[in-house]
Design an enzyme around this catalytic site. Structure first.
Site, PDB file in Angstrom:
ATOM      1  N   HIS A  74       0.829  -1.203   0.000  1.00 12.29           N
ATOM      2  CA  HIS A  74       0.000   0.000   0.000  1.00 12.29           C
ATOM      3  C   HIS A  74       0.866   1.257   0.000  1.00 12.29           C
ATOM      4  O   HIS A  74       0.571   2.240  -0.685  1.00 12.29           O
ATOM      5  CB  HIS A  74      -0.915   0.012   1.224  1.00 12.29           C
ATOM      6  N   SER A  77      -2.498  -8.057   3.131  1.00 11.18           N
ATOM      7  CA  SER A  77      -3.007  -7.884   4.493  1.00 11.18           C
ATOM      8  C   SER A  77      -3.299  -9.228   5.128  1.00 11.18           C
ATOM      9  O   SER A  77      -3.171  -9.397   6.350  1.00 11.18           O
ATOM     10  CB  SER A  77      -4.274  -7.022   4.467  1.00 11.18           C
TER      11      SER A  77
END
Length: 521
Positions: free
Chosen positions: A35, A191
């Site tokens: 990210h 994640s």
């Protein structure tokens, strides 16, 4: 960094600096290095302007199926804010459910992702998932109204679907895909890697290793069956539970019977409680970009810069036709006579090379003619010489030989139609006659040549367009699969960025990283 929780706060922030482009990275939080890489890319100046960068964090219930991990999906907004600020985000939009779905997740308008893109890969075991993704992203785009949406290539099927949704709905923004960030052992950052316990992280490394090793060993034309069987065997030997292993066309996602074109070798597995996805791209050769267009559209300037930006070789085919024209003039032959020109090609040694600054040099029979071929006299006659079939046949053969290994950007009049009809990316670069005349006058002025009146230059350019478009052999025309790019009013930087965006729609960063290579965490 600003934390925005409501629609009013978002709108107020968005209107603070309306002249700066807005780049947007949507996430479900639980941020990691991947990210952060997207945010750093979002902060890059693309055409000389400094963008604003907005990150969103919203765990979308519509993209989770029954029994999936919606309730336990990792949530840590404070940590996300710290990581986002470090990576250059100027604001973080973290809306409540009611902001995104005022009537609840089930009560509002739904966006259905294109059915043909939902038949394979993750869609087979996650029905409705991509409809949920398309719905929430469209809602976010309506609220944020960004100029550029940045998405990771790790979720390739999602990227393909969202590009199609944006195109089908005519949304005024650019979708930019960014290469997957990888950590130790080439494990794609995710994640859901947080779910890996104890030895499971080492076990998970079998996924990228199997795809990388077996994908690299697959030759163009290799049948899919044995390749997929070998990947499954490697994954099973590592104790991974296989969801799917597939070979598909990269952009249509249709299953392939063999390795052909730009192919996607992809897999999804379960490792403990974590579901992991990964892929590699298989290419038969490095990419070719074909940029066609009329005289004076600025092809040479931007093509040279594009080649440097993408790590490709620049092939100026127009210079080759100019060199032949110079040679014909030097020999005193009639440029309008194919019979007079043809014999001169037999003893012609035309060579292209690069100078220390990366520019292309042109020599004819050992003499450097790089500047001489740009004279007004050569310009006036090049269309006549280029129209002869013998000239186009000789130079087209030479250009095709140069392109056999790929990894080049070629510009000219018939690159995408006659020379490289299988080019990966085709662009028809053009401008109005008046704009091209203005640019031609400026070029002559800078080179020290006399500058005719603009009206005379416009008439000359229009006549050259007519000759190029009406010649019998390989006339100037836009290839059916080429994208037209009109450059009036655009800076050189803006045109180059538009070309990069068009290229990346066809060739992912992971398939052709460019000069910098693949990023890592």
């Amino acid at each position: 960094m600003r934390l925005l929780r409501t629609r009013a706060e978002l709108l107020s922030w968005r209107h603070l600096e309306p002249d700066r482009p807005l780049h947007f990275v949507p996430t479900m939080g639980a941020l990691h290095g991947g990210h952060q890489s997207l945010l750093r890319r979002a902060a890059e100046r693309l055409d000389g302007r400094r963008p604003r960068v907005l990150l969103s964090v919203f765990v979308n219930p519509l993209q989770f199926g029954a029994g999936e991990d919606f309730e336990r999906y990792p949530r840590d907004l404070e940590r996300d804010g710290q990581l986002a600020a470090e990576a250059g985000a100027e604001a973080l939009f973290a809306p409540e459910l009611s902001v995104i779905y005022p009537d609840g997740p089930e009560g509002g308008t739904r966006v259905l992702a294109p059915a043909p893109l939902q038949r394979e890969l993750c869609a087979r075991s996650r029905p409705g998932h991509f409809d949920g993704v398309a719905t929430v992203v469209c809602r976010l785009l309506a609220l944020v109204r960004p100029d550029r949406l940045l998405l990771g290539e790790k979720d390739w099927q999602q990227l393909v679907i969202l590009r199609r949704v944006v195109a089908d709905l005519g949304l005024p923004l650019t979708v930019q895909g960014c290469a997957t960030m990888r950590g130790e052992g080439d494990l794609a950052l995710s994640s859901r890697n947080r779910y890996l316990q104890g030895g499971e992280r080492q076990q998970a490394l079998a996924l990228p290793a199997a795809l990388r090793d077996l994908g690299a060993a697959a030759a163009p034309g290799a049948p899919a069956g044995p390749l997929l069987a070998l990947v499954r065997q490697r994954l099973q030997e590592a104790g991974l539970a296989i969801d799917y292993v597939q070979l598909t066309a990269a952009h249509t996602l249709r299953p392939l019977p063999r390795v052909e074109g730009l192919s996607l070798l992809a897999a999804a597995v379960h490792c403990g409680s974590a579901r992991l996805i990964d892929h590699v791209f298989l290419m038969p050769r490095p990419p070719i970009v074909a940029i066609d267009g009329p005289a004076g559209a600025g092809k040479s300037t931007v093509t040279r810069a594009l080649a440097a930006r993408l790590g490709l070789v620049y092939l100026d085919t127009g210079a080759m036709y100019r060199a032949v024209t110079w040679w014909v003039m030097r020999q005193g032959a009639d440029p309008a006579s194919a019979e007079a020109v043809a014999p001169l090609l037999q003893n012609l040694d035309l060579q292209l090379s690069r100078d220390a600054d990366g520019g292309q040099r042109v020599s004819v029979n050992g003499q450097d003619v790089s500047e001489a071929i740009r004279s007004p006299e050569v310009t006036a006659l090049v269309s006549q010489v280029a129209a002869h079939g013998c000239v186009r046949e000789a130079l087209t053969d030479q250009q095709r030989r140069l392109g056999e290994k790929g990894a080049l950007v070629a510009e000219g009049r018939d690159i995408g139609t006659a020379v490289f009809p299988d080019a990966d990316c085709k662009v028809f670069l053009t401008a109005t006659v008046s704009e091209r005349a203005r640019r031609r006058a400026e070029d002559l002025r800078q080179r020290g040549f006399a500058v005719p009146p603009l009206q005379e230059l416009e008439a000359s350019i229009a006549e050259r367009d007519r000759l190029d478009s009406s010649r019998e052999v390989a006339p100037l025309q836009q290839a059916e699969d080429a994208v037209e790019l009109i450059t009036d009013g655009l800076s050189i930087d803006a045109v180059i960025q538009a070309l990069v965006d068009l290229f990346r729609e066809k060739v992912p960063e992971e398939a052709w990283p460019g000069p910098g290579g693949q990023p890592r965490a």
